[in-house]
Motif scaffolding. Sequence first.
Motif: not given
Length: 267
Positions: A135-157
């Motif tokens: 009965n092992p319990h395994v957890r996998v997480q994605l650590l590098n989930f990033r998106v980039n928002v550019l252009g006409e937004v109030n907080k680009p980056g």
Amino acid sequence: MNIKVLLTCCIAALLVSCSSSKQNLTYFENIDSLDTKIGSFPADYAVKIDVDDELAITINSTVPEATAPFNMPLSNTGTRTERTIQMSPTTLQSYIVDSNGDIFLPVIGKMHAAGLTTRQLGDAITAEVEKSVRNPHVRVQLLNFRVNVLGEVNKPGAIAVTKERYTILDAIADAQDLTNYGKRENILLIREEDGVATYHRLNLTDASLLTSPYFYLRQNDVIYVEPNKILTDNSKYNQYSGYKLSVISTVVSALSVIASLVIALTR
């Protein structure tokens, strides 16, 4: 007479600017014309693991000593594809997916990860651990989930995403919404798919966006909000006005010098 002409031109420019400033800032403007149930959200929102992704993997059981060897850092020679991350109150083992789409786990060895969801990879690891641990319990997480928002937004980056179910609306909210000059009906989504850069257009004014296959975002997606016609026209007008002002200033300076010379010579 010249002053009257100049004033007339300025007033006309202002009137044109005011008349072109009308725009629709409403999201999902057609939603009231649809049934209250627009349709189902895309079923497949789970993020697929890709090459160079960083995964945090923890393997536990009711007997911690039994699963401890599966969490030991690798010490074999060659390129290390893991690192230890201290995250209170536990320590996570972080693994980088190599160019072949594989990761190397203690005891288990090589496992293919690319193309799988974190749940699918967790199930595959669980099956291997179950060969020797109950009965092992395994957890996998994605650590590098990033998106980039550019252009006409109030907080680009860049936005670090902490969950896998992440939508275009989440990204816009994290970027503190579009500015009044953002083109809402033509959002550009740039995505890498199977090693190829692709692009897709999203319309925030259309409620059918909620059922689009691109409603959910993936790691490394780029969202670009284009400037609307008002900002583009204003930019061109400002450049043209600046050029005219520069020319007029040069001409006035030249006339002033000539006038000074004429006055000096006639004395």
